[in-house]
Design a protein around this motif. Structure first.
Motif, mmCIF file in Angstrom:
data_model
loop_
_atom_site.group_PDB
_atom_site.id
_atom_site.type_symbol
_atom_site.label_atom_id
_atom_site.label_comp_id
_atom_site.label_asym_id
_atom_site.label_seq_id
_atom_site.Cartn_x
_atom_site.Cartn_y
_atom_site.Cartn_z
ATOM 1 N N ASN A 146 7.484 3.790 6.196
ATOM 2 C CA ASN A 146 6.770 4.767 5.364
ATOM 3 C C ASN A 146 5.265 4.512 5.360
ATOM 4 N N TYR A 147 4.742 3.914 6.417
ATOM 5 C CA TYR A 147 3.348 3.476 6.459
ATOM 6 C C TYR A 147 2.404 4.655 6.743
ATOM 7 N N LEU A 148 1.924 5.271 5.680
ATOM 8 C CA LEU A 148 0.872 6.280 5.826
ATOM 9 C C LEU A 148 -0.465 5.593 6.079
ATOM 10 N N SER A 149 -0.651 4.434 5.446
ATOM 11 C CA SER A 149 -1.849 3.620 5.670
ATOM 12 C C SER A 149 -1.412 2.228 6.103
ATOM 13 N N GLY A 150 -2.366 1.348 6.362
ATOM 14 C CA GLY A 150 -2.056 -0.010 6.776
ATOM 15 C C GLY A 150 -1.274 -0.765 5.712
ATOM 16 N N GLU A 151 -0.636 -1.860 6.112
ATOM 17 C CA GLU A 151 0.175 -2.666 5.198
ATOM 18 C C GLU A 151 -0.055 -4.141 5.492
ATOM 19 N N PRO A 152 -0.958 -4.800 4.729
ATOM 20 C CA PRO A 152 -1.312 -6.191 5.031
ATOM 21 C C PRO A 152 -0.138 -7.165 5.043
ATOM 22 N N ASN B 251 0.802 -1.228 0.000
ATOM 23 C CA ASN B 251 0.000 0.000 0.000
ATOM 24 C C ASN B 251 0.831 1.274 0.000
ATOM 25 N N ASN B 252 2.068 1.194 0.503
ATOM 26 C CA ASN B 252 2.870 2.408 0.705
ATOM 27 C C ASN B 252 4.173 2.323 -0.076
ATOM 28 N N CYS B 253 4.523 3.418 -0.762
ATOM 29 C CA CYS B 253 5.801 3.456 -1.468
ATOM 30 C C CYS B 253 6.411 4.851 -1.374
ATOM 31 N N THR B 254 6.036 5.757 -2.281
ATOM 32 C CA THR B 254 6.736 7.050 -2.357
ATOM 33 C C THR B 254 6.082 8.157 -1.542
ATOM 34 N N ASN B 255 5.002 7.849 -0.810
ATOM 35 C CA ASN B 255 4.290 8.925 -0.112
ATOM 36 C C ASN B 255 5.187 9.662 0.894
ATOM 37 N N GLU B 256 6.053 8.925 1.594
ATOM 38 C CA GLU B 256 6.922 9.567 2.579
ATOM 39 C C GLU B 256 8.035 10.361 1.898
ATOM 40 N N ILE B 257 8.542 9.841 0.786
ATOM 41 C CA ILE B 257 9.540 10.586 0.005
ATOM 42 C C ILE B 257 8.930 11.907 -0.478
ATOM 43 N N ASN B 258 7.684 11.837 -0.974
ATOM 44 C CA ASN B 258 7.007 13.050 -1.443
ATOM 45 C C ASN B 258 6.806 14.051 -0.311
ATOM 46 N N ALA B 259 6.453 13.553 0.873
ATOM 47 C CA ALA B 259 6.220 14.442 2.018
ATOM 48 C C ALA B 259 7.511 15.162 2.407
ATOM 49 N N TRP B 260 8.628 14.430 2.424
ATOM 50 C CA TRP B 260 9.898 15.058 2.782
ATOM 51 C C TRP B 260 10.375 16.017 1.694
ATOM 52 N N ALA B 261 10.037 15.740 0.446
ATOM 53 C CA ALA B 261 10.385 16.680 -0.627
ATOM 54 C C ALA B 261 9.730 18.038 -0.374
ATOM 55 N N GLN B 262 8.500 18.012 0.146
ATOM 56 C CA GLN B 262 7.822 19.265 0.478
ATOM 57 C C GLN B 262 8.511 19.976 1.648
ATOM 58 N N VAL B 263 9.023 19.204 2.613
ATOM 59 C CA VAL B 263 9.776 19.804 3.729
ATOM 60 C C VAL B 263 11.024 20.510 3.188
ATOM 61 N N PHE B 264 11.755 19.829 2.296
ATOM 62 C CA PHE B 264 12.977 20.429 1.745
ATOM 63 C C PHE B 264 12.651 21.644 0.876
ATOM 64 N N LYS B 265 11.527 21.599 0.195
ATOM 65 C CA LYS B 265 11.078 22.756 -0.587
ATOM 66 C C LYS B 265 10.854 23.955 0.343
ATOM 67 N N GLY B 266 10.187 23.705 1.475
ATOM 68 C CA GLY B 266 9.930 24.758 2.440
ATOM 69 C C GLY B 266 11.221 25.315 3.024
ATOM 70 N N PHE B 267 12.207 24.437 3.239
ATOM 71 C CA PHE B 267 13.499 24.865 3.768
ATOM 72 C C PHE B 267 14.200 25.806 2.788
ATOM 73 N N LEU B 268 14.191 25.409 1.503
ATOM 74 C CA LEU B 268 14.825 26.252 0.492
ATOM 75 C C LEU B 268 14.126 27.611 0.388
#
Length: 528
Positions: free
Chosen positions: A366-372, A315-332
Motif C-alpha cells: 500500500n506504499y503511496l509514499s516511501g516507507e523508511p 507512512n502508509n495505512c488506509t490510503n489504498e483502502i480509500n482509493a479502492w473504495a472510490q473504485v467500488f463507488k464508481g462501479f456501483l
C-alpha cells in the motif's frame, strides 16, 4: 438546556486537529463528551518531489471546519459560539516549517511524508547515538544545510504545522513536549530538549557561521497543563472571519497527533499503548525503562506530559483502502445504484473476515509514499499474485487490511523482542470505525488484546480538546494520568478483541511472503 448554558457561559473546550486528509474541530462540554463538531477535507500535494500543503489551504480549511462547528452549535442549541474555557490545536507531527523574521515561509512546508532526508538522518543518528527518523524537523534542517540551501541562514523560527498555527493565533513560539519530541530529542528528566545533543548540533554546523544557534530558532517546550498563551484579536479574526469569536481564550500547548491520540485513548501511563490508524499508522507504547539499543525502526518520543514513549511510525495505512473504495463507488454508480461511502467501507471491512487466513496467496503493498521501516524511499501501490493465488473479494480485502498494518508489525516485533510490556492496547482512527474487524486484524498483528472505546472515531481533535480541558479545569497538582482516569474515562464503554490464533498464523504467513517479495516493490519504484 444545560449544554446551551455551558456554551453561553464559555465553559466548553475546543480541540482542532489538522490531519492528513481532514481538518476536524470538536467542542466538548464540562463532562468531556463531544457536543458539536465540524470538519473540512483536504489533501497533500506532491510538488517538485516534495509532499506539501499550501498555507492558504491551511487557513481556508481551519476557517471552514470552525464555521461548520459554529453552524452545528447553532443548529443543535440555538446559540452563537463566541468564547470558551480553553482551546488547542494539533496536527500531523514532524516536518519542516521554516519562517523568516516576518513570520513568512522561507520554503514550502515539507511534511512528515517526505523521505528526502536520509543522509542527514543517518549522520545525526550516529552523532547523537539516538534514532533520528527522516520525518523529524532536525533531519529536515540538517539536510537543507547539507544541500547548501540559501534560506537556512535566514531562519528566525523553525516549527511544525501545529506550532505554526498556534504562533499565528497567539504570537507564542511554543510547542507541547510530545510534539517537540518529534522535532528534536527530549530529555525526559528535564522535559526539555537534550542539551548535550543541542550542543553537539551547534558544534556540527559551527563552520557555517549562521546567525543563529539551535535554541534560538526552536520553539519553547511546554508540558501538558501549562498555559501557552491567549488568542489574540488578529488570531480570532484569522480563525473566525465573521468576528463572532472573541479574543482572550487561553490556549493549551500545541500537540502532535501522537500526543492527542494518547490522550484520546487514555494511554499516557507506563505499560499502556495505542495505535492510531488512518492515512498513516503508528503505535505508541509508554515505557517502563529504556530500550537496550538504538533501533532505526523505533522513534523515541514522549507523552504530552513528558514520559518516554517508543513509537513505531509507518507512512502508509488506509490510503489504498480509500482509493479502492472510490473504485467500488464508481462501479456501483455505473450500475445505476446509489453509492453510500459508509456502506461501501462497511462491506469492504466485513468481507475481509471471510477471506482465507493468509489472504489466499495475494500480495499487496500500500506504499503511496516511501516507507523508511522497509527502506523504501518512494512508493508504488501494488497488487501481485501468482497463478495459484485465489483472487476473491474477501481475500482481496483481507490483504488490504493486512497490508495496512504489515510495516507496523515489523516494528512491534522489535518491541516484543525487547520484552516491552503492554497491559492495555487501544485503537483509534478510521481503521477501527467498522466494529470488530480492524480490532481483530490489529490483535493478530500485535499478538495482544486490542480495545476500542466508543469515542474511537473522534480521535485526535477530541484528544486535543481533553488537553485543553486539562489545562483549564484540573485540580492543582493533578497529573494528566489521574485527570484522564478519574474525570474523563471512568465508566467509559470499551469493547475488546482477543487475538485469534488462525488470524495470527495467517498474518505471519502473509508477512513472510510480504518481506520476502519486497524486491518486487523496489522494482516497481525503479520501473514506474
Amino acid at each position: 438546556m444545560e449544554i446551551k448554558e455551558q456554551i453561553v457561559q464559555g465553559k466548553c473546550c475546543l480541540g482542532i486537529e489538522l490531519g492528513s486528509t481532514r481538518i476536524k474541530a470538536v467542542l466538548i462540554g464540562t463532562d468531556h463528551a463531544p457536543i458539536a463538531s465540524g470538519d473540512h477535507g483536504w489533501e497533500n500535494r506532491l510538488e517538485d518531489g516534495v509532499w506539501t500543503y499550501h498555507m492558504e489551504d491551511v487557513w481556508a480549511g481551519l476557517q471552514d471546519a470552525y464555521a461548520k462547528l459554529c453552524s452545528d452549535v447553532h443548529k443543535r442549541y440555538g446559540v452563537e459560539l463566541t468564547t470558551m474555557a480553553a482551546m488547542g490545536f494539533s496536527a500531523m507531527m514532524h516536518g519542516y516549517v521554516a519562517l523568516d523574521k516576518n513570520g513568512e515561509l522561507l520554503v514550502p512546508f515539507r511534511t512528515w511524508r517526505n523521505t528526502i532526508t536520509g543522509q542527514a538522518a543517518q549522520i545525526l543518528t550516529e552523532r547523537f547515538s539516538f534514532n533520528i527518523p527522516q520525518r523529524w524537523s532536525i533531519a529536515h534542517l540538517y539536510q537543507a544545510i547539507l544541500n547548501g540551501e540559501e534560506h537556512v541562514k535566514e531562519i528566525d523560527y523553525l516549527t511544525t504545522l501545529a506550532g505554526y498555527v498556534h504562533y499565528k493565533l497567539t504570537g507564542q513560539r511554543v510547542l507541547g513536549v510530545g510534539e517537540a519530541s518529534g522535532m528534536f530529542p527530549i530529555d525526559s528528566q528535564t522535559g526539555d530538549y537534550d542539551q548535550a545533543m543541542v550542543d553537539s548540533f551547534d558544534a556540527l554546523v559551527a563552520d557555517k557561521n549562521y546567525p543563529w544557534k539551535l535554541r534560538d530558532i526552536l520553539p519553547q517546550v511546554l508540558s501538558a497543563g501549562e498555559n501557552a498563551g491567549m488568542l489574540t484579536e488578529a488570531g480570532a479574526k484569522l480563525l473566525d472571519p465573521t468576528g463572532a469569536l472573541k479574543p482572550g481564550v487561553p490556549l493549551a500547548p500545541p500537540e502532535g497527533d501522537a500526543g492527542t491520540g494518547m490522550a484520546a485513548t487514555n494511554a499516557v501511563a507506563p505499560r499502556t499503548g495505542n495505535v492510531s490508524a488512518g492515512t498513516s499508522v503508528f503505535a505508541m507504547i509508554v515505557l517502563e525503562k529504556a530500550l537496550s539499543k538504538v533501533y532505526p525502526e523505533i522513534d523515541m518520543v514522549t507523552t504530552p506530559d513528558g514520559a518516554p514513549v517508543a513509537m513505531v511510525h509507518c507512512n502508509n495505512c488506509t490510503n489504498e483502502i480509500n482509493a479502492w473504495a472510490q473504485v467500488f463507488k464508481g462501479f456501483l454508480e455505473a450500475l445505476g445504484q446509489k453509492a453510500d461511502m459508509n456502506e461501501i467501507f462497511t462491506a469492504m471491512f466485513t468481507s475481509a473476515q471471510t477471506g482465507a487466513a493468509d489472504g489466499g496467496g495475494l500480495l499487496l503493498y500500500n506504499y503511496l509514499s516511501g516507507e523508511p521501516i522497509t527502506q523504501m524511499e518512494e512508493g508504488r501501490p501494488l497488487l501481485v499474485r501468482g497463478p495459484q493465488a485465489q483472487l476473491t473479494f474477501a481475500n482481496f480485502m483481507r490483504v488490504q487490511l493486512y497490508s495496512a498494518l504489515a510495516t507496523l508489525k515489523i516494528g512491534l516485533d522489535i518491541l516484543a523482542q525487547e520484552q516491552v510490556a503492554v497491559d492495555r492496547l487501544l485503537g483509534h482512527g478510521g481503521f477501527f470505525k467498522t466494529p470488530v474487524v480492524g480490532q481483530k486484524i490489529l490483535a493478530a498483528a500485535a499478538g495482544a488484546p486490542v480495545s476500542v472505546m466508543k469515542t474511537a472515531g473522534e480521535g485526535g481533535p477530541w484528544g486535543m480538546a481533553l488537553l485543553a480541558a486539562y489545562m483549564a479545569c484540573r485540580d492543582e497538582g493533578e497529573s494528566l494520568e489521574h485527570y484522564l482516569d478519574s474525570k474523563v474515562f471512568a465508566g467509559q464503554e470499551v469493547s475488546t478483541q482477543e487475538p485469534d490464533e488462525a488470524d495470527r498464523a495467517g498474518f505471519e504467513q502473509f508477512l513472510a511472503h510480504y518481506t520476502k517479495a519486497l524486491g518486487v516493490e523496489r522494482a516497481a519504484v525503479e520501473c514506474l
